[in-house]
Design an enzyme around this catalytic site. Structure first.
Site, short mmCIF file in Angstrom:
data_model
loop_
_atom_site.label_atom_id
_atom_site.label_comp_id
_atom_site.label_asym_id
_atom_site.label_seq_id
_atom_site.Cartn_x
_atom_site.Cartn_y
_atom_site.Cartn_z
N HIS A 470 0.78 -1.23 0.00
CA HIS A 470 0.00 0.00 0.00
C HIS A 470 0.82 1.29 0.00
O HIS A 470 0.31 2.35 -0.36
CB HIS A 470 -0.92 0.02 1.23
CG HIS A 470 -2.19 0.79 1.02
ND1 HIS A 470 -2.21 2.04 0.45
CD2 HIS A 470 -3.47 0.50 1.30
CE1 HIS A 470 -3.46 2.48 0.41
NE2 HIS A 470 -4.25 1.56 0.91
N TYR A 586 -14.37 4.78 9.41
CA TYR A 586 -13.35 5.29 8.50
C TYR A 586 -13.76 4.95 7.06
O TYR A 586 -13.86 3.78 6.71
CB TYR A 586 -12.01 4.62 8.83
CG TYR A 586 -10.80 5.15 8.09
CD1 TYR A 586 -9.81 5.84 8.78
CD2 TYR A 586 -10.60 4.92 6.74
CE1 TYR A 586 -8.68 6.30 8.12
CE2 TYR A 586 -9.49 5.38 6.08
CZ TYR A 586 -8.52 6.07 6.77
OH TYR A 586 -7.40 6.53 6.12
N SER A 588 -12.45 5.88 3.25
CA SER A 588 -11.36 6.52 2.52
C SER A 588 -11.90 7.19 1.26
O SER A 588 -12.70 6.60 0.52
CB SER A 588 -10.30 5.48 2.15
OG SER A 588 -9.29 6.06 1.36
#
EC number: 3.1.2.22
Length: 789
Positions: A470, A586, A588
């Site tokens: 990542h 969360y 993104s």
């Protein structure tokens, strides 16, 4: 995607070297180095831009301008208003016979200066235009007059023949939000999940932060935003990823799946040959900038910087922090099969090897009966070990097996030829998809080189997948490459009737080179310990993948709702039913509207979302009331999403403030509390970016089924989803088996029920009926596939 785990777990190790220095010296030095790195990248890109054409002009435009000036000079006109005469006077006097040459040189210099000034003006004008974000904040489907004017001007100032990096020098820099606004938005986001007492205490800490430290920290961020390309992205890459000492497996990698219902060929070597060839075609187009930049609304460009490191890239472990090594070119791939490593060349003297030639090379590896050497079979488990451990072992490995290590780390990418099949099976569809996801995310712990930018995984039955590291880029970048790969290998390259790649083998090709590792005894124990840790981590992951086919994007659009917001609100309802409480969520989203932008967090658990969830669980609430609350929740989510995309989010700003405070050794109880929060629900939508590559109407099953990532918290979930065509949403859920609070399958059932309950609020959602096509009840157990009347 996987960044959520890293964002929660990062703990920057910022200590001074022991010298007595001013507190501000380290942060000023770091800001200076950030700017220096930015300018180096600009210079390298400038030369590349010059070679491939200067956007939005071109070298031909200079020639046209020079010819026009020469023609005017021939007609005894002076478009320079005397400047060319002054330039001629400054040039050396080579004698009378060279008088005309001095005139041509003066005209060329004047044309170059005028051409450069015009291009600079165009860049400045385009940058100012691209700084406008009013279009993003307007209601969906409505476009104001200023936005229409803005679109027209962008079209005028943009060139016609755009290439991948054409807009880079015209993109605006990511703004530093007001610290007062950020703190206010943060308090608003945590209000639904905190008790009155905890919220009051957090508010006190926030006010103390604004009064004592905020202005100083903000000043440093403003300074960095003026000097560096992006005030947060390089720190995000370093402190969230490269300084993390955790294993990359599950924590910093994510996976991408093949087609869900289709396997183009069962021949493993053929699928590998076509896929590798397609990937290298993508790299070729990337090097030539023939990939078009991503445009929102067909006009607003996104930053393309992350595309630079897709190929020939490896994350090198370090004792305190890793670094990313990127090569300009690599003409081989590293291949792993049954514990053995091979180097396979991808080019001959005539160019890129054909798919059939690559298939031949992979088949040679599959047919090779030689066994793995002692400890070689499990060597790759070291890349799944804690980073400082792997860094120490790698230093010994680099001495003892330098050639083999360089062949792997210097490869274009890593290929794993698995000995087991994978993918959807009719005998046990649910379990087979879960096992497929787990194999892509972690494998067996020793059959992926997790340091490489990505590993292409080819299973024995021809199924494909990607495991992606990542740190170098975010999911939309690898997703763009993966869409191209799947479309190209199926629709352009294709397969013969017997399942092999088209074309003929090349018997003159040398055999793939077997890599041999001379492993000292002291490394054997490290490999065994790394393998044990990798298997423990892999065995603790609970993955669940299911295609939701009751409805999809088309139904949500007919309800005049955002598809992403629709799913996010359903996830809030599902999680509440699963855990009986609300939690920080969360989601993104990208900030690539800005130069070198990466991601921002959308805090989807809002007060409006909580009100809607409570109404759904309150039997006394009527459907109109629930529907009204749902629309309010969707509108709130959309406003947060748009604010995050336009650089007005909360978390990246707070993260950068925290990093500055650590550099200054300035403790802030408020920032400490912010970065001790746990994200029990980490979510991400995987976008389908190149719809033109797939014919979803004639070939509805030929579409990527998305991918997934590990949970952000030991007692939390990781949820990603992708809209497959118009009528299917595929979900990828992960959690940890060691947690007694989570169960991926249980949450999956809650998600399915929540989506149907939300759909029932709308009149059209009550007219669902079983579908005839697709997987039937006997294939998916308790799940049906549905279609609208």
């Amino acid at each position: 995607m996987a960044e959520a785990h890293q964002a929660v777990g990062f703990r920057p190790s910022l200590t001074s070297d022991g010298a007595e220095v001013e507190l501000s010296a380290p942060v000023l030095q770091e800001i200076y180095l950030s700017g220096l790195r930015s300018w180096k990248r600009h210079l390298s890109r400038f030369w590349n831009d010059f070679l491939t054409g200067v956007f939005p002009a071109s070298p031909l435009s200079w020639l046209f301008l020079f010819s026009a000036i020469q023609l005017a000079w021939f007609l005894q006109l002076d478009p320079s208003l005397g400047l060319m005469e002054k330039i001629k006077e400054l040039l050396p006097d080579w004698g009378g016979q060279h008088h005309r040459l001095r005139g041509v040189l003066a005209a060329a210099l004047f044309a170059s200066c005028l051409w450069g000034a015009l291009i600079f003006t165009l860049h400045v004008a385009l940058r100012l235009l691209l700084s406008y974000h009013g279009w993003l904040l307007e209601p969906h489907g409505a476009m104001s007059s200023p936005t229409k004017t803005w679109l027209a001007l962008v079209r005028i100032f943009s060139g016609r023949k755009t290439m991948l990096f054409s807009y880079q020098r015209s993109l605006p820099r990511q703004p530093v939000p007001s610290v007062q606004d950020t703190v206010r938005k943060y308090l608003e986001s945590v209000r639904p999940i905190l008790s009155d007492e905890d919220f009051d205490w957090t508010s006190v800490l926030a006010q103390e932060f604004l009064r004592l430290q905020a202005s100083l920290l903000q000043w440093y961020l403003q300074l960095k935003s003026w000097w560096a390309s992006n005030y947060v992205s390089d720190w995000w890459e370093e402190f969230v990823y490269l300084r993390s000492r955790h294993s990359l497996m599950v924590n910093s990698n994510y996976y991408m799946m093949d087609f869900l219902y289709v396997t183009p060929t069962p021949v493993q070597a053929a699928r590998a040959g076509n896929a590798v060839h397609a990937l290298l075609l993508y790299r070729h187009r990337l090097n030539r900038q023939e990939i078009l930049p991503t445009l929102l609304m067909g006009m607003r460009p996104l930053c393309s910087a992350q595309y630079e490191k897709i190929f020939n890239t490896t994350r090198i472990p370090g004792i305190q922090k890793d670094h990313i090594r990127h090569l300009r070119d690599s003409r081989h791939v590293a291949v792993f099969h049954r514990g053995r490593f091979f180097r396979v060349g991808t080019h001959s003297q005539s160019g890129l090897l054909s798919p059939r030639a690559l298939e031949q090379q992979f088949q040679r590896i599959l047919d090779d009966p030689s066994p793995a050497c002692p400890q070689e079979e499990h060597l790759a488990a070291l890349t799944a070990a804690p980073r400082d451990v792997w860094a120490q072992v790698r230093s010994s490995l680099k001495v003892q097996a330098e050639d083999a290590l360089e062949a792997v780390e210097g490869a274009a990418f890593f290929v794993s030829l698995d000995s087991e099949p994978a993918g959807l099976t009719r005998e046990d569809p649910a379990a087979s998809l879960d096992a497929y996801a787990r194999a892509l995310l972690a494998g067996r712990g020793h059959d992926r080189w997790f340091d490489k930018s990505f590993t292409l995984i080819v299973f024995s039955n021809g199924k494909l997948g990607l495991s992606v590291e990542h740190s170098w880029a975010d999911c939309p970048i690898s997703g763009h490459m993966w869409e191209f790969t799947l479309a190209t290998e199926c629709f352009q390259l294709g397969y013969s009737a017997d399942g092999h790649c088209k074309g003929h083998p090349d018997p003159s090709l040398p055999q793939p080179q077997r890599l041999y590792w001379h492993l000292p005894e002291k490394i054997h124990l490290s490999i065994s310990l790394a393998l044990r840790g990798a298997k423990t981590l892999s065995g603790n992951i609970d993955c669940h993948v299911f295609p939701f086919s009751h409805f999809g994007k088309s139904f949500i659009k007919r309800c005049h709702l955002s598809s992403d917001s629709f799913v996010q609100m359903a996830l809030q309802l599902a999680h509440f039913r699963d855990r009986g409480q609300f939690c920080l969520t969360y989601e993104s989203t990208m900030t690539r509207l800005f130069l070198e932008g990466r991601t921002e967090t959308v805090r989807s658990c809002t007060r409006e979302a909580c009100n809607f969830v409570r109404a759904m669980e309150d039997k006394e609430k009527t459907e109109p009331q629930r529907r009204a609350l749902f629309r309010l929740a969707v509108e709130k989510h959309q406003s947060l999403l748009k604010a995050a995309m336009s650089g007005q989010g909360v978390d990246r700003h707070l993260f950068a403030l925290y990093i500055v405070s650590q550099f200054l050794h300035l403790r802030s109880p408020f920032l400490d509390q912010v970065h001790s929060e746990q994200w029990q629900l980490a979510t991400s939508q995987i976008p389908v970016q190149q719809i033109h590559l797939f014919d979803v109407h004639n070939y509805p099953d030929y579409v990527s089924s998305g991918g997934g990532f590990g949970p952000a918290d030991d007692h939390g979930y990781g949820v990603s989803y992708i809209f497959m065509g118009d009528d299917t949403i595929t979900f990828h859920i992960s959690s940890k088996k060691s947690s007694t609070k989570t169960d991926s399958h249980r949450l999956g059932q809650h998600i399915e029920d929540a989506l149907l309950d939300v759909a029932s609020l709308f009149q059209e959602g009550q007219r669902l009926k079983p579908r005839c096509g697709g997987l039937q009840e006997e294939d998916l157990g308790h799940r049906f596939v549905y279609l609208f009347e």
